[in-house]
Scaffold this motif. Structure first.
Motif, PDB file in Angstrom:
ATOM      1  N   ASP A 269       2.693   5.894  -7.319  1.00 34.76           N
ATOM      2  CA  ASP A 269       1.694   6.823  -7.891  1.00 34.76           C
ATOM      3  C   ASP A 269       1.956   8.147  -8.002  1.00 34.76           C
ATOM      4  O   ASP A 269       1.998   8.957  -9.037  1.00 34.76           O
TER       5      ASP A 269
ATOM      6  N   THR B  98       3.350  -4.404  -7.908  1.00 31.81           N
ATOM      7  CA  THR B  98       2.540  -4.175  -6.596  1.00 31.81           C
ATOM      8  C   THR B  98       0.877  -4.811  -6.772  1.00 31.81           C
ATOM      9  O   THR B  98       0.439  -4.911  -5.804  1.00 31.81           O
TER      10      THR B  98
ATOM     11  N   SER C 159       0.833  -1.417  -0.108  1.00 30.34           N
ATOM     12  CA  SER C 159      -0.121  -0.193  -0.130  1.00 30.34           C
ATOM     13  C   SER C 159       0.835   1.266  -0.043  1.00 30.34           C
ATOM     14  O   SER C 159       0.640   2.127  -0.920  1.00 30.34           O
TER      15      SER C 159
ATOM     16  N   ARG D 119      -3.349   0.308 -12.269  1.00 24.84           N
ATOM     17  CA  ARG D 119      -3.819   1.725 -12.950  1.00 24.84           C
ATOM     18  C   ARG D 119      -3.517   1.944 -14.405  1.00 24.84           C
ATOM     19  O   ARG D 119      -2.625   1.422 -15.197  1.00 24.84           O
TER      20      ARG D 119
ATOM     21  N   ARG E  26       2.695   1.710  -3.401  1.00 27.74           N
ATOM     22  CA  ARG E  26       1.688   2.218  -4.443  1.00 27.74           C
ATOM     23  C   ARG E  26       1.706   3.801  -4.119  1.00 27.74           C
ATOM     24  O   ARG E  26       1.481   4.427  -5.237  1.00 27.74           O
TER      25      ARG E  26
ATOM     26  N   ALA F 209      -1.162  -3.169  -8.716  1.00 26.34           N
ATOM     27  CA  ALA F 209      -1.990  -2.216  -9.098  1.00 26.34           C
ATOM     28  C   ALA F 209      -2.433  -2.389 -10.546  1.00 26.34           C
ATOM     29  O   ALA F 209      -1.643  -2.879 -11.442  1.00 26.34           O
TER      30      ALA F 209
ATOM     31  N   LEU G 213       4.523  -0.345 -10.105  1.00 22.18           N
ATOM     32  CA  LEU G 213       3.055  -0.167  -9.970  1.00 22.18           C
ATOM     33  C   LEU G 213       2.323  -1.647 -10.288  1.00 22.18           C
ATOM     34  O   LEU G 213       1.799  -2.157  -9.560  1.00 22.18           O
TER      35      LEU G 213
END
Length: 900
Positions: A801, A826, A794, A830, A797, A828, A823
């Motif tokens: 980010d 992890t 967390s 996105r 990220r 994620a 990212l």
């Protein structure tokens, strides 16, 4: 008398005056000599007075262009009593500029602001104000720059600015962006009517000849019929000049003498002329001149009916008469030493050391105001008047140095140096010659070693210890620059020895540059408090050379932010033709500060402007820092081809000349490219060429820029001992204490090596570190990678980010891809969002034009950009849009979201 054929122009002027009395404004008239501009100005003045306004007027004088602020003095003299109501800084600046008080010359911006405030005060505490200036091309440069500043800022006041210039003479107002009105010659009907009114009995054949020769010029129409035929005159203007000279020749000697005083002084104020020439007051003293139409009465005295008459008066005088007039005028100017010096110089019949020294002093004043052109002119005239050959040669050499170092005249320097050696063969090893010659060598040929030998020899020959010896301190400033460009530690020993010998103490700016620009790792910390105080005081500094030298001292310790406003003043002065060399250096400092603070579009524009100035004025050496700025941006954005091309150009020029820092800068760019491509072995190689890991090389300030890069490249290639040694070297040297940026980078390096979250957190929270967005995002990204590997998903990220947002805003493509990969690692998902895909307005315009099929050159011409800038934009646009060719642009643009 009504002005024939000028109804439209008069209506425009009446409308302008009415608007200016309510809400201010400016208007420029332009037209050929004799077309009637002055008559229109007088009509506007009469209308303004009739409407209740107060009028201040002045005119440029052909014979006073070398006298700083002479026109401004003429303009503001009637309201000089109001200057005392200004704030102290503005009051003092204006009284010194106008010669009404003593003190150090003030910054041109302060003087300009003071004049604006003065005019606003006068207009706001009584009648509206109209400022009228005739003959703009003949204004002295200092006055012209101030009045241009004022003219652009009168909207919203109750003051108007109305001025006239000539279409055949350039002035600083030509490109000022002010409203303009062209005064055209009279039409056929109006020309015939004017001629008939003035000469009703003129035979038809003569009338047709005059109309044909005058071509609608009112002055020619009124004067040519009575002008004697002059077979040597090849134009109406030539006939008019001969005609006026003949009229002047018919004047009594007393009136010719008084007109000569007025022509050379630039004022028809009888009080001034009486003090200089002992003539009685009033127009009565010029009855015959008035009768012959040479002068006209004004509220404060008299004025010439046309500038051609002023020139005719001077041309009709003998050399003895002119010298006598200048001498008498100088006697009345004891309180204005600069004006006095020039009049005495004009009166001199042979060498005169007293006048030469006054001119040298005048050059210092002009240089302090940034008026390098007049400073050079004063030094060259001082050389002409110097009785001793050694003084003549030395002053010519100093003019050469000022021309090269400030005025942008480097191409004229070799000729001046040759003149100085011819005047005094013994001068060859003098400081003045050595400094000027060294400047040419490093800026043209880049011959560092020869420049170094010349300077060291001249400094040693001087044997001086006096810190107030201006020639010696200028030589040391130049030697510092030569040593820095040489990039070899052994070059510095003579400089440091000479600096240490100065008594009682070296000049502050020289000491700061020696401490922060030469070897900041070892010597900067001791002077930072004093340097910060000097930077804080730049708002009131006027000397462009001092401003850029303080910027130089600020450069490697990341303090250019506090110098920016003063640097912009230097750039603006250079754009107006002032201190060109200083303007280039200011552009370099601003450009590179923009590179490191993420203002990359502005940095590109500044680099292009600086390169254009370098090419136009011959400052070849100063091109490469601007190339570096462009190359660094290309490397950050992943434009490897452009970065490589620029660094190759840098090295190709620098290598044969021994300019080693250019090679270091090229290595830095290549290391950045390699890091972006995750080629850490190549990055380590390039960084090691600047300074070996574990070492912050002596007199290699560029090593500070790679403190984080070296540690990352070493760790990524398994060189843990080297990384540890480098972090230890940073800690021992106290690098983090030099600036927030270096604290950020040093903290990031320590965090990488120690696997310590607190070190990363402390680095990212250094006050002011966000001013360097790319570096801040680099540390965030590295921290995010570390957190991901430790399983703190967390938090990883969050940092990744934030880093991705910054890289996306900067269009730093390689770093965008690195952050995205981390990212994704992890977990994620996105996606490429609208924000990520957003183009700047400039990029959107370029992309849209390219999609229509226009070439880069066509786009550049349409948007007033360089084709290189267009290519650079497109190189960034393609990856943002996810395409690889121009053919795909149209579809990619159509697929962009239409809303926010």
């Amino acid at each position: 008398m009504r002005l024939l054929g000028r109804d439209d122009e008069l209506a425009q002027l009446r409308a302008f005056v009415a608007g200016a009395m309510e809400s201010g404004g400016s208007l420029l008239l332009s037209g050929e000599p004799g077309v009637g501009k002055s008559a229109l100005l007088r009509a506007a003045c009469d209308h303004a007075v009739g409407a209740g306004a107060r009028v201040l007027s002045a005119a440029g004088v052909e014979f006073e262009t070398d006298l700083s602020f002479s026109a401004l003095n003429q303009l503001l003299l009637p309201i000089s009593g109001e200057i005392g109501h200004l704030a102290a800084a503005h009051r003092d600046a204006l009284t010194v500029a106008l010669g009404l008080g003593e003190g150090s010359p003030a910054d041109r911006l302060v003087v300009s602001t003071a004049v604006l405030l003065l005019l606003q005060r006068v207009a706001g505490h009584g009648a509206a104000l109209l400022v009228v200036v005739d003959d703009l091309p003949w204004l002295d440069r200092s006055s012209a720059e101030v009045l241009r500043f004022v003219a652009r800022r009168l909207v919203g006041t109750r003051a108007g600015f109305l001025a006239a210039g000539r279409t055949d003479e350039e002035s600083l107002f030509d490109h000022a962006g002010l409203p303009a009105m062209v005064v055209e010659p009279l039409g056929t009907h109006a020309s015939a009517e004017l001629l008939s009114r003035c000469y009703p009995a003129l035979p038809s054949i003569a009338r047709r000849g005059i109309l044909a020769q005058a071509q609608g010029n009112p002055l020619a129409l009124m004067e040519l019929p009575v002008a004697e035929y002059d077979p040597t005159a090849d134009s109406a203007r030539g006939r008019l000049r001969s005609h006026f000279a003949a009229r002047v020749g018919r004047l009594p000697g007393r009136e010719r003498r008084l007109l000569l005083f007025a022509a050379l002084h630039g004022s028809g104020d009888p009080r001034v002329l009486a003090a200089a020439g002992g003539e009685p007051d009033g127009i009565d003293a010029l009855a015959r001149a008035h009768q012959l139409g040479l002068v006209r009465p004004t509220r404060g005295g008299f004025d010439f009916r046309h500038p051609l008459i002023r020139s005719a008066v001077v041309e009709a005088s003998t050399g003895r008469e002119r010298r006598a007039a200048h001498e008498r005028l100088a006697e009345g100017l004891a309180d204005q030493p600069e004006r006095q010096a020039w009049h005495l110089a004009a009166a001199a019949t042979g060498p005169d050391e007293r006048v030469a020294r006054l001119l040298v002093r005048a050059s210092r004043w002009a240089l302090g105001r940034g008026d390098a052109a007049n400073a050079v002119a004063a030094l060259l005239r001082a050389a002409e008047l110097s009785p001793l050959a050694a003084d003549r040669g030395r002053r010519v050499a100093e003019a050469a140095y000022v021309g090269a170092d400030v005025a942008g005249r480097i191409r004229s320097v070799p000729g001046l140096l040759e003149d100085s050696r011819r005047l005094d063969p013994e001068l060859r090893s003098s400081l003045e010659v050595a400094v000027a010659a060294a400047y040419v060598l490093i800026n043209d040929e880049g011959d560092v070693d020869t420049a170094h030998r010349l300077l060291v020899k001249a400094i040693e020959a001087r044997g001086g210890r006096d810190a107030t010896d201006r020639a010696l301190t200028e030589a040391l400033h130049t030697l510092l620059t030569v040593c820095w460009f040489g990039g070899r530690t052994q070059l510095w020993a003579p400089f440091h020895d000479a600096l240490a010998r100065l008594e009682p103490n070296p000049p502050e700016v020289l000491s700061w540059c020696a401490a922060t620009f030469a070897d900041p790792v070892r010597t900067a910390a001791a002077v930072l408090d004093d340097l910060d105080a000097a930077i804080a005081g730049l708002y009131e500094e006027s000397d462009p050379v001092r401003i850029v030298r303080i910027g130089m001292a600020a450069f490697f310790v990341d303090r250019v932010a506090g110098c920016r406003e003063a640097h912009w003043r230097v750039v603006e002065d250079g754009r107006r033709g002032g201190a060109v060399s200083s303007a280039i250096l200011a552009l370099i400092h601003l450009c590179l500060d923009d590179v490191f603070t993420g203002r990359w579009e502005q940095a590109q524009n500044l680099a292009e402007e600086g390169l254009d100035l370098c090419d136009r004025h011959g400052y070849r050496l100063l091109r490469w820092p601007l190339w570096f700025g462009q190359a660094a941006i290309a490397a950050y954005r992943g434009n490897a081809r452009e970065a490589t091309s620029l660094t190759e150009s840098m090295i190709e020029w620098a290598a044969p000349r021994g300019v080693r820092p250019v090679q270091w800068y090229s290595c830095h760019v290549r290391a950045v490219s390699a890091l972006g491509e995750c080629d850490f072995e190549r990055a380590y190689h390039h960084l090691s060429a600047i300074s070996p890991p574990g070492v912050l090389a002596s007199h290699v300030p560029l090593a500070l820029w790679g403190v984080l890069d070296v540690v990352e490249a070493a760790l990524r290639t398994g060189r843990h001992a080297e990384a540890r040694a480098h972090v230890e070297a940073l800690w021992v040297a106290g690098v983090a204490g030099l600036s927030p940026r270096l604290a950020l980078l040093t903290g990031g390096a320590e965090g990488l090596l120690a696997d310590d979250d607190d070190l990363f957190e402390q680095a990212l929270n250094v006050p002011g570190s966000e001013r360097w967005p790319f570096d801040h995002a680099r540390v965030q990204s590295l921290y995010g990678e570390r957190l991901r590997r430790r399983g703190a998903t967390s938090r990883a990220r969050s940092h990744l980010d934030a880093a991705l947002d910054t890289f996306t805003r900067l269009h730093a493509r390689p770093w965008i891809e690195r952050a995205r990969r981390e990212l994704r690692a992890t977990g994620a998902t996105r996606r490429l969002t609208g924000a990520d895909r957003a183009l700047t307005p400039q990029e959107m315009r370029i992309a849209t034009l390219a999609a229509t099929g226009l070439t880069n050159k066509q786009i550049a011409e349409r948007l007033s950009l360089s084709h290189r800038t267009v290519a650079d934009h497109l190189y960034r646009i393609f990856p943002v849009l996810g395409i690889s060719s121009r053919a795909a642009l149209r579809d990619a643009l159509n697929s962009l979201p239409s809303g926010p």
